[in-house]
Scaffold this motif. Structure first.
Motif, PDB file in Angstrom:
ATOM      1  N   TRP A 142      28.189 -26.267 -29.915  1.00 43.62           N
ATOM      2  CA  TRP A 142      29.497 -26.449 -30.516  1.00 43.62           C
ATOM      3  C   TRP A 142      30.279 -25.132 -30.654  1.00 43.62           C
ATOM      4  O   TRP A 142      31.473 -25.084 -30.358  1.00 43.62           O
ATOM      5  CB  TRP A 142      29.356 -27.147 -31.870  1.00 43.62           C
ATOM      6  CG  TRP A 142      30.654 -27.398 -32.564  1.00 43.62           C
ATOM      7  CD1 TRP A 142      31.019 -26.936 -33.786  1.00 43.62           C
ATOM      8  CD2 TRP A 142      31.769 -28.152 -32.073  1.00 43.62           C
ATOM      9  NE1 TRP A 142      32.289 -27.361 -34.089  1.00 43.62           N
ATOM     10  CE2 TRP A 142      32.768 -28.106 -33.059  1.00 43.62           C
ATOM     11  CE3 TRP A 142      32.017 -28.846 -30.901  1.00 43.62           C
ATOM     12  CZ2 TRP A 142      34.004 -28.738 -32.910  1.00 43.62           C
ATOM     13  CZ3 TRP A 142      33.244 -29.480 -30.745  1.00 43.62           C
ATOM     14  CH2 TRP A 142      34.217 -29.429 -31.734  1.00 43.62           C
ATOM     15  N   ALA A 143      29.656 -24.061 -31.065  1.00 40.91           N
ATOM     16  CA  ALA A 143      30.364 -22.782 -31.223  1.00 40.91           C
ATOM     17  C   ALA A 143      30.909 -22.293 -29.881  1.00 40.91           C
ATOM     18  O   ALA A 143      32.025 -21.769 -29.815  1.00 40.91           O
ATOM     19  CB  ALA A 143      29.447 -21.736 -31.848  1.00 40.91           C
ATOM     20  N   LEU A 144      30.136 -22.461 -28.813  1.00 37.22           N
ATOM     21  CA  LEU A 144      30.622 -22.075 -27.486  1.00 37.22           C
ATOM     22  C   LEU A 144      31.833 -22.911 -27.107  1.00 37.22           C
ATOM     23  O   LEU A 144      32.838 -22.384 -26.609  1.00 37.22           O
ATOM     24  CB  LEU A 144      29.517 -22.234 -26.433  1.00 37.22           C
ATOM     25  CG  LEU A 144      29.945 -22.050 -24.978  1.00 37.22           C
ATOM     26  CD1 LEU A 144      30.549 -20.670 -24.731  1.00 37.22           C
ATOM     27  CD2 LEU A 144      28.766 -22.316 -24.046  1.00 37.22           C
ATOM     28  N   LEU A 145      31.787 -24.201 -27.338  1.00 34.06           N
ATOM     29  CA  LEU A 145      32.907 -25.077 -27.000  1.00 34.06           C
ATOM     30  C   LEU A 145      34.165 -24.690 -27.781  1.00 34.06           C
ATOM     31  O   LEU A 145      35.266 -24.648 -27.223  1.00 34.06           O
ATOM     32  CB  LEU A 145      32.515 -26.533 -27.250  1.00 34.06           C
ATOM     33  CG  LEU A 145      33.476 -27.600 -26.769  1.00 34.06           C
ATOM     34  CD1 LEU A 145      33.838 -27.436 -25.293  1.00 34.06           C
ATOM     35  CD2 LEU A 145      32.878 -28.984 -27.004  1.00 34.06           C
ATOM     36  N   GLN A 146      34.006 -24.369 -29.044  1.00 27.57           N
ATOM     37  CA  GLN A 146      35.144 -23.900 -29.830  1.00 27.57           C
ATOM     38  C   GLN A 146      35.708 -22.597 -29.262  1.00 27.57           C
ATOM     39  O   GLN A 146      36.931 -22.433 -29.172  1.00 27.57           O
ATOM     40  CB  GLN A 146      34.732 -23.700 -31.291  1.00 27.57           C
ATOM     41  CG  GLN A 146      34.473 -24.983 -32.027  1.00 27.57           C
ATOM     42  CD  GLN A 146      33.918 -24.730 -33.416  1.00 27.57           C
ATOM     43  OE1 GLN A 146      32.924 -24.013 -33.571  1.00 27.57           O
ATOM     44  NE2 GLN A 146      34.553 -25.300 -34.418  1.00 27.57           N
ATOM     45  N   SER A 147      34.843 -21.677 -28.866  1.00 31.59           N
ATOM     46  CA  SER A 147      35.301 -20.414 -28.269  1.00 31.59           C
ATOM     47  C   SER A 147      36.089 -20.660 -26.992  1.00 31.59           C
ATOM     48  O   SER A 147      37.112 -20.014 -26.757  1.00 31.59           O
ATOM     49  CB  SER A 147      34.118 -19.505 -27.960  1.00 31.59           C
ATOM     50  OG  SER A 147      33.464 -19.103 -29.131  1.00 31.59           O
ATOM     51  N   LEU A 148      35.601 -21.580 -26.177  1.00 28.49           N
ATOM     52  CA  LEU A 148      36.302 -21.908 -24.935  1.00 28.49           C
ATOM     53  C   LEU A 148      37.710 -22.414 -25.220  1.00 28.49           C
ATOM     54  O   LEU A 148      38.659 -22.070 -24.509  1.00 28.49           O
ATOM     55  CB  LEU A 148      35.517 -22.950 -24.136  1.00 28.49           C
ATOM     56  CG  LEU A 148      34.161 -22.513 -23.607  1.00 28.49           C
ATOM     57  CD1 LEU A 148      33.406 -23.705 -23.015  1.00 28.49           C
ATOM     58  CD2 LEU A 148      34.311 -21.412 -22.565  1.00 28.49           C
ATOM     59  N   CYS A 149      37.847 -23.206 -26.243  1.00 29.12           N
ATOM     60  CA  CYS A 149      39.150 -23.786 -26.559  1.00 29.12           C
ATOM     61  C   CYS A 149      40.076 -22.801 -27.255  1.00 29.12           C
ATOM     62  O   CYS A 149      41.292 -22.882 -27.100  1.00 29.12           O
ATOM     63  CB  CYS A 149      38.970 -25.039 -27.399  1.00 29.12           C
ATOM     64  SG  CYS A 149      38.160 -26.374 -26.493  1.00 29.12           S
ATOM     65  N   ARG A 150      39.515 -21.889 -27.999  1.00 30.76           N
ATOM     66  CA  ARG A 150      40.348 -20.878 -28.663  1.00 30.76           C
ATOM     67  C   ARG A 150      40.933 -19.895 -27.653  1.00 30.76           C
ATOM     68  O   ARG A 150      42.025 -19.368 -27.854  1.00 30.76           O
ATOM     69  CB  ARG A 150      39.533 -20.120 -29.700  1.00 30.76           C
ATOM     70  CG  ARG A 150      39.335 -20.872 -30.976  1.00 30.76           C
ATOM     71  CD  ARG A 150      38.743 -19.964 -32.054  1.00 30.76           C
ATOM     72  NE  ARG A 150      38.487 -20.725 -33.255  1.00 30.76           N
ATOM     73  CZ  ARG A 150      37.266 -21.084 -33.661  1.00 30.76           C
ATOM     74  NH1 ARG A 150      36.197 -20.726 -32.979  1.00 30.76           N
ATOM     75  NH2 ARG A 150      37.121 -21.785 -34.764  1.00 30.76           N
ATOM     76  N   GLU A 151      40.186 -19.602 -26.614  1.00 30.13           N
ATOM     77  CA  GLU A 151      40.647 -18.669 -25.586  1.00 30.13           C
ATOM     78  C   GLU A 151      40.529 -19.344 -24.225  1.00 30.13           C
ATOM     79  O   GLU A 151      39.642 -19.050 -23.435  1.00 30.13           O
ATOM     80  CB  GLU A 151      39.837 -17.378 -25.624  1.00 30.13           C
ATOM     81  CG  GLU A 151      40.484 -16.279 -24.820  1.00 30.13           C
ATOM     82  CD  GLU A 151      39.784 -14.941 -24.971  1.00 30.13           C
ATOM     83  OE1 GLU A 151      40.240 -13.992 -24.303  1.00 30.13           O
ATOM     84  OE2 GLU A 151      38.804 -14.824 -25.710  1.00 30.13           O
ATOM     85  N   ALA A 152      41.434 -20.266 -23.978  1.00 29.47           N
ATOM     86  CA  ALA A 152      41.392 -21.093 -22.773  1.00 29.47           C
ATOM     87  C   ALA A 152      42.133 -20.414 -21.620  1.00 29.47           C
ATOM     88  O   ALA A 152      43.239 -20.807 -21.236  1.00 29.47           O
ATOM     89  CB  ALA A 152      41.969 -22.475 -23.055  1.00 29.47           C
ATOM     90  N   THR A 153      41.479 -19.381 -21.078  1.00 27.13           N
ATOM     91  CA  THR A 153      41.990 -18.702 -19.892  1.00 27.13           C
ATOM     92  C   THR A 153      40.851 -18.556 -18.899  1.00 27.13           C
ATOM     93  O   THR A 153      39.676 -18.471 -19.301  1.00 27.13           O
ATOM     94  CB  THR A 153      42.545 -17.296 -20.222  1.00 27.13           C
ATOM     95  OG1 THR A 153      41.460 -16.454 -20.638  1.00 27.13           O
ATOM     96  CG2 THR A 153      43.631 -17.353 -21.298  1.00 27.13           C
ATOM     97  N   ALA A 154      41.200 -18.494 -17.637  1.00 24.97           N
ATOM     98  CA  ALA A 154      40.168 -18.349 -16.608  1.00 24.97           C
ATOM     99  C   ALA A 154      39.386 -17.052 -16.808  1.00 24.97           C
ATOM    100  O   ALA A 154      38.161 -17.037 -16.669  1.00 24.97           O
ATOM    101  CB  ALA A 154      40.793 -18.405 -15.216  1.00 24.97           C
TER     102      ALA A 154
END
Length: 163
Positions: A142-154
């Motif tokens: 879950w923490a990784l998924l949140q990080s991905l969404c907070r900084e959604a850049t390639a």
């Protein structure tokens, strides 16, 4: 206008740990709404990927495929993927790389940068609930998924994928 990021959550809630994708999709939808980020994401939940999902890649900046996997290192893996022909014998149940390949063929261009978040599953029997191990793996992811969404850049996702 399409959301910048499309998230495919794949899995069958009736098949034990195959429900990890839908579980995380539901949790993600609520979290994105609460964080005010929902407008930047389109969440697509399905039992399996099919050729039609290539159309969902149109106009996107990023794509994320969330699925459960057997033999996946716990709790999860996160990696970049590129278009490749599928090993499926039909147009059903395609791997994410094949969906990207279909996009390339039908659109005549490159798909958006795409990544797979594969969460370790243990038991996939029909009619079984999520195993305790799968819930623990999803929680750890879950923490990784949140990080991905907070900084959604390639660029950010490439760093997190180790490339």
């Amino acid at each position: 206008m399409s959301a910048a990021v499309v998230v495919f959550a794949v899995g069958n809630p009736s098949r034990g740990d195959d429900a990890i994708g839908p579980l995380l999709c539901g949790r993600l939808a609520r979290w994105l709404e609460n964080e005010g980020l929902a407008g930047g994401f389109e969440l697509i939940e399905d039992f399996q990927l099919q050729i039609e999902h290539a159309l969902d890649l149109q106009g996107r900046e990023l794509a994320l495929f969330i699925d459960a996997g057997t033999g996946t290192p716990a709790p999860c893996t996160f990696r970049r993927i590129t278009p490749a022909t599928g090993i499926a014998h039909s147009t059903h149940a395609l791997p994410p790389e094949a969906v990207l390949h279909v996009f390339r063929q039908t659109e005549g261009g490159e798909p958006p940068p795409a990544f797979v978040l594969c969460v370790r599953g243990e038991e996939f029997e029909l009619g079984e609930p999520l195993s305790a191990a799968a819930v623990a793996h999803a929680d750890a992811t879950w923490a990784l998924l949140q990080s991905l969404c907070r900084e959604a850049t390639a660029a950010a996702w490439m760093r997190l994928a180790g490339r």
